[in-house]
Scaffold this active site. Structure first.
Site, mmCIF file in Angstrom:
data_model
loop_
_atom_site.group_PDB
_atom_site.id
_atom_site.type_symbol
_atom_site.label_atom_id
_atom_site.label_comp_id
_atom_site.label_asym_id
_atom_site.label_seq_id
_atom_site.Cartn_x
_atom_site.Cartn_y
_atom_site.Cartn_z
ATOM 1 N N TYR A 68 0.837 -1.202 0.000
ATOM 2 C CA TYR A 68 0.000 0.000 0.000
ATOM 3 C C TYR A 68 0.873 1.253 0.000
ATOM 4 C CZ TYR A 68 -4.356 2.498 0.969
ATOM 5 O OH TYR A 68 -5.454 3.314 0.879
ATOM 6 N N SER A 168 -19.018 -3.522 -4.853
ATOM 7 C CA SER A 168 -18.063 -3.259 -3.768
ATOM 8 C C SER A 168 -18.753 -2.356 -2.742
ATOM 9 C CB SER A 168 -16.817 -2.557 -4.326
ATOM 10 O OG SER A 168 -17.166 -1.271 -4.787
ATOM 11 N N TYR A 259 -10.180 5.079 -8.466
ATOM 12 C CA TYR A 259 -9.947 5.058 -7.016
ATOM 13 C C TYR A 259 -9.530 3.680 -6.528
ATOM 14 C CZ TYR A 259 -14.479 2.790 -6.485
ATOM 15 O OH TYR A 259 -15.519 1.891 -6.561
ATOM 16 N N GLY A 260 -9.596 2.658 -7.399
ATOM 17 C CA GLY A 260 -9.202 1.312 -7.002
ATOM 18 C C GLY A 260 -8.603 0.571 -8.180
ATOM 19 N N MET A 262 -8.648 -3.200 -8.508
ATOM 20 C CA MET A 262 -8.881 -4.579 -8.061
ATOM 21 C C MET A 262 -8.339 -5.623 -9.033
ATOM 22 S SD MET A 262 -10.175 -4.319 -5.046
ATOM 23 C CE MET A 262 -10.353 -6.042 -4.717
ATOM 24 N N PHE A 284 -8.287 9.412 -7.177
ATOM 25 C CA PHE A 284 -8.726 9.918 -5.874
ATOM 26 C C PHE A 284 -8.232 8.976 -4.786
ATOM 27 C CE2 PHE A 284 -11.765 9.732 -2.324
ATOM 28 C CZ PHE A 284 -11.652 11.037 -1.877
HETATM 29 N N1 LIG Z 1 -8.861 5.524 -3.391
HETATM 30 C C1 LIG Z 1 -9.552 5.545 -2.272
HETATM 31 O O1 LIG Z 1 -9.602 6.530 -1.553
HETATM 32 C C2 LIG Z 1 -10.314 4.318 -1.876
HETATM 33 C C3 LIG Z 1 -11.219 4.344 -0.838
HETATM 34 C C4 LIG Z 1 -11.952 3.197 -0.548
HETATM 35 C C5 LIG Z 1 -11.720 2.034 -1.281
HETATM 36 N N2 LIG Z 1 -10.785 2.054 -2.258
HETATM 37 C C6 LIG Z 1 -10.515 0.873 -3.070
HETATM 38 O O2 LIG Z 1 -11.709 0.500 -3.689
HETATM 39 C C7 LIG Z 1 -11.674 -0.880 -3.912
HETATM 40 C C8 LIG Z 1 -12.940 -1.503 -3.341
HETATM 41 O O3 LIG Z 1 -12.922 -1.388 -1.922
HETATM 42 P P1 LIG Z 1 -14.175 -1.934 -1.083
HETATM 43 O O4 LIG Z 1 -13.848 -1.898 0.359
HETATM 44 O O5 LIG Z 1 -15.386 -1.229 -1.558
HETATM 45 O O6 LIG Z 1 -14.171 -3.430 -1.614
HETATM 46 P P2 LIG Z 1 -15.062 -4.674 -1.240
HETATM 47 O O7 LIG Z 1 -16.343 -4.263 -0.628
HETATM 48 O O8 LIG Z 1 -14.205 -5.639 -0.515
HETATM 49 O O9 LIG Z 1 -15.365 -5.249 -2.689
HETATM 50 C C9 LIG Z 1 -14.353 -5.661 -3.556
HETATM 51 C C10 LIG Z 1 -14.863 -5.467 -4.963
HETATM 52 O O10 LIG Z 1 -13.808 -5.716 -5.885
HETATM 53 C C11 LIG Z 1 -14.280 -6.624 -6.878
HETATM 54 N N3 LIG Z 1 -13.157 -7.414 -7.362
HETATM 55 C C12 LIG Z 1 -12.338 -8.196 -6.644
HETATM 56 N N4 LIG Z 1 -11.387 -8.724 -7.436
HETATM 57 C C13 LIG Z 1 -11.624 -8.257 -8.686
HETATM 58 C C14 LIG Z 1 -11.003 -8.448 -9.950
HETATM 59 N N5 LIG Z 1 -9.920 -9.228 -10.076
HETATM 60 N N6 LIG Z 1 -11.534 -7.816 -11.018
HETATM 61 C C15 LIG Z 1 -12.619 -7.043 -10.894
HETATM 62 N N7 LIG Z 1 -13.248 -6.816 -9.725
HETATM 63 C C16 LIG Z 1 -12.762 -7.425 -8.640
HETATM 64 C C17 LIG Z 1 -15.307 -7.463 -6.156
HETATM 65 O O11 LIG Z 1 -16.159 -8.016 -7.113
HETATM 66 P P3 LIG Z 1 -16.674 -9.550 -7.077
HETATM 67 O O12 LIG Z 1 -17.884 -9.570 -6.213
HETATM 68 O O13 LIG Z 1 -16.949 -9.770 -8.499
HETATM 69 O O14 LIG Z 1 -15.558 -10.382 -6.519
HETATM 70 C C18 LIG Z 1 -15.996 -6.381 -5.332
HETATM 71 O O15 LIG Z 1 -16.901 -5.656 -6.112
HETATM 72 C C19 LIG Z 1 -10.381 -1.393 -3.309
HETATM 73 O O16 LIG Z 1 -9.398 -1.420 -4.315
HETATM 74 C C20 LIG Z 1 -10.051 -0.329 -2.302
HETATM 75 O O17 LIG Z 1 -8.670 -0.272 -1.987
HETATM 76 C C21 LIG Z 1 -10.079 3.158 -2.570
#
Ligand SMILES: NC(=O)c1ccc[n+]([C@@H]2O[C@H](COP(=O)([O-])OP(=O)(O)OC[C@H]3O[C@@H](n4cnc5c(N)ncnc54)[C@H](OP(=O)(O)O)[C@@H]3O)[C@@H](O)[C@H]2O)c1
Length: 349
Positions: A68, A168, A259-260, A262, A284
Site C-alpha cells: 500500500y 463493492s 480510485y481502485g 482490483m 482519488f
Molecule cells: N482511493 C480511495 O480513496 C479508496 C477508498 C476506498 C476504497 N478504495 C478501493 O476501492 C476498492 C474496493 O474497496 P471496497 O472496500 O469497496 O471493496 P469490497 O467491498 O471488498 O469489494 C471488492 C470489490 O472488488 C471486486 N473485485 C475483486 N477482485 C476483482 C477483480 N480481479 N476484477 C474485478 N473486480 C474485482 C469485487 O467483485 P466480485 O464480487 O466480483 O468479486 C468487489 O466488487 C479497493 O481497491 C479499495 O482499496 C479506494
C-alpha cells in the site's frame, strides 16, 4: 471443559487488551497474530477507546502485505476503519466524552484491537443512534463515494454515472448516494452463478441499470442510452479491460476517476478518447483528501454529518456483513479475499 471454567478462561483471556499485530509484511493470515497489548492511561490529549467493530477492507490487506502507499512502522496493529466507544479521556480532551462513539479521522489507526489509546485529534465523534456496523464501515467507503460524486463533475438530478465493481462497498454507497440525489447509475459487475440475486440486491439499493462486464462490451449498450443520458462521470475501481470499455460510454468532456485497482492491471486509454472526446482522467485517495483537511475539519465533519443523516433516514445501508469474533480472524481474512462473496467481513470485539 466445564462451562464455568470455560467462561473463566474466556473472561481471563478477554480482560487484557488484544489486537491483531504484524511484525513484518506478508500474507495477512501468516503474519497477523492475536496478541495482548500494553495500554497506558491516556495522557492529556489522549483518549482510551474500547473498539466495538472493525471491517476488513482491501487496503487493510494491502497495508499488511506491504503493497500500500501508506505503511506504518512495525510492529503494528492492522485495520484502518472501525468504531469504538470512549472509555476514558485525558485532562485536556474537549471534543469527546466517555460513552461517545468515535471513528478514525485518518488511516493507520490500527483498529483490529479490543482497546487502544489514541490522540484526540485522530478521532471524530459519530452519533450512537446508528447501527454499529453502519458506524464501523463509515469512514472509508461511504466517504469515498461521497467525494467521488461531489468533487469531479457538477451532477444534477437526471444526470448519469457509470461505475465498475458496483457491488463493492464503495459501489453500493455510490448507488445509494446517487439515488438520494436523483442521479441515474449504470452499474457494472462481474458475471457469477447467482447474478440475478446480486442484480436484485443492487436494484433494491437504488441501482437503475446493472450490467455485466460482458454486456458492457456488446453493441446493444447503445440501446441503454436511448433512455438514459451518457454518463458525465465514470468511477473506476478495477483497471484493465473493464476501464477501457467503461470509458467508451463516457459523455463528451466527461471525467473518469480511478480510485481502485482490483484487477491489478494498468489502465489503457484509447488516444481517441482523449482527442475526440476530451475526457478527463484523475485519481482519488480518501486518505490524502482527509490528510489535507486534518487541521481544518469543517468539510470532514459536514461529510460525516450528511452521511449519518442518510444512515438514520435509511437511505444509506452498510454493505451486507459477516460478523466474526476477533479470535476467528483467520477465517475472516480468508473470506475477505474470496471473490464473488459480495459481503464485508467485520470483526466484532
Ligand atoms: N482511493 C480511495 O480513496 C479508496 C477508498 C476506498 C476504497 N478504495 C478501493 O476501492 C476498492 C474496493 O474497496 P471496497 O472496500 O469497496 O471493496 P469490497 O467491498 O471488498 O469489494 C471488492 C470489490 O472488488 C471486486 N473485485 C475483486 N477482485 C476483482 C477483480 N480481479 N476484477 C474485478 N473486480 C474485482 C469485487 O467483485 P466480485 O464480487 O466480483 O468479486 C468487489 O466488487 C479497493 O481497491 C479499495 O482499496 C479506494
Amino acid at each position: 471443559m466445564w462451562p464455568v471454567l470455560r467462561l473463566l478462561r474466556r473472561g481471563l483471556s478477554t480482560a487484557a487488551p488484544r489486537g491483531l499485530v504484524y511484525e513484518k509484511h506478508g500474507e495477512p493470515a501468516q503474519v497477523l497474530r492475536l496478541k495482548n497489548l500494553a495500554i497506558a492511561s491516556p495522557a492529556n490529549y489522549e483518549v482510551r477507546v474500547k473498539m466495538l467493530a472493525a471491517p476488513i477492507n482491501p487496503s487493510d490487506l494491502n497495508m499488511v502485505q506491504g503493497t500500500y502507499a501508506l505503511l506504518p512502522h512495525l510492529p503494528s496493529v492492522g485495520g484502518n476503519e472501525g468504531v469504538g466507544v470512549v472509555a476514558e479521556v485525558g485532562h485536556h480532551v474537549s471534543s469527546v466524552r466517555p460513552g461517545d462513539w468515535v471513528i478514525p479521522v485518518d488511516a493507520a489507526l490500527g483498529t483490529w484491537r479490543t482497546e487502544g489509546v489514541f490522540s484526540e485529534e485522530a478521532l471524530v465523534r459519530v452519533p450512537s443512534d446508528i447501527s454499529i456496523v453502519g458506524a464501523a464501515t463509515l469512514s472509508v467507503n461511504p466517504c469515498t463515494a461521497y467525494r467521488l460524486l461531489s468533487d469531479y463533475e457538477t451532477l444534477r438530478p437526471g444526470d448519469s454515472v457509470i461505475q465498475n465493481a458496483s457491488n463493492s462497498s464503495v459501489g453500493q454507497a455510490v448507488i445509494q448516494l446517487a439515488a438520494s440525489l436523483g442521479i441515474t447509475t449504470i452499474n457494472v459487475v462481474r458475471d457469477r452463478p447467482n447474478l440475478q440475486s446480486l442484480v436484485e440486491r443492487l436494484q433494491d439499493l437504488g441501482a437503475d441499470h446493472v450490467i455485466t462486464e460482458e454486456q458492457l462490451r456488446k453493441p446493444e449498450m447503445k440501446d441503454l442510452f436511448k433512455n438514459c443520458p451518457r454518463p458525465r462521470l465514470a468511477l473506476n475501481c478495477v483497471g484493465g479491460k473493464s476501464t477501457t470499455e467503461m470509458l467508451r460510454h463516457l459523455d463528451y468532456g466527461g471525467t473518469m476517476v480511478t480510485y481502485g485497482g482490483m484487477a491489478k492491471q494498468p489502465v489503457t486509454i484509447p488516444v481517441s478518447a482523449l482527442i475526440f472526446k476530451n475526457v478527463k482522467l484523475c485519481g482519488f485517495w480518501v486518505t490524502q483528501w482527509k490528510k489535507d483537511r486534518y487541521q481544518n475539519r469543517e468539510e470532514i465533519t459536514k461529510m460525516i454529518r450528511d452521511l449519518c443523516d442518510l444512515i438514520r433516514r435509511g437511505k444509506l445501508l452498510p454493505p451486507p456483513c459477516t460478523e466474526w469474533p476477533l479470535e476467528d480472524f483467520s477465517q475472516a481474512l480468508r473470506d475477505a479475499q474470496t471473490p464473488f462473496l459480495s459481503r464485508k467481513q467485520i470483526l466484532i470485539m
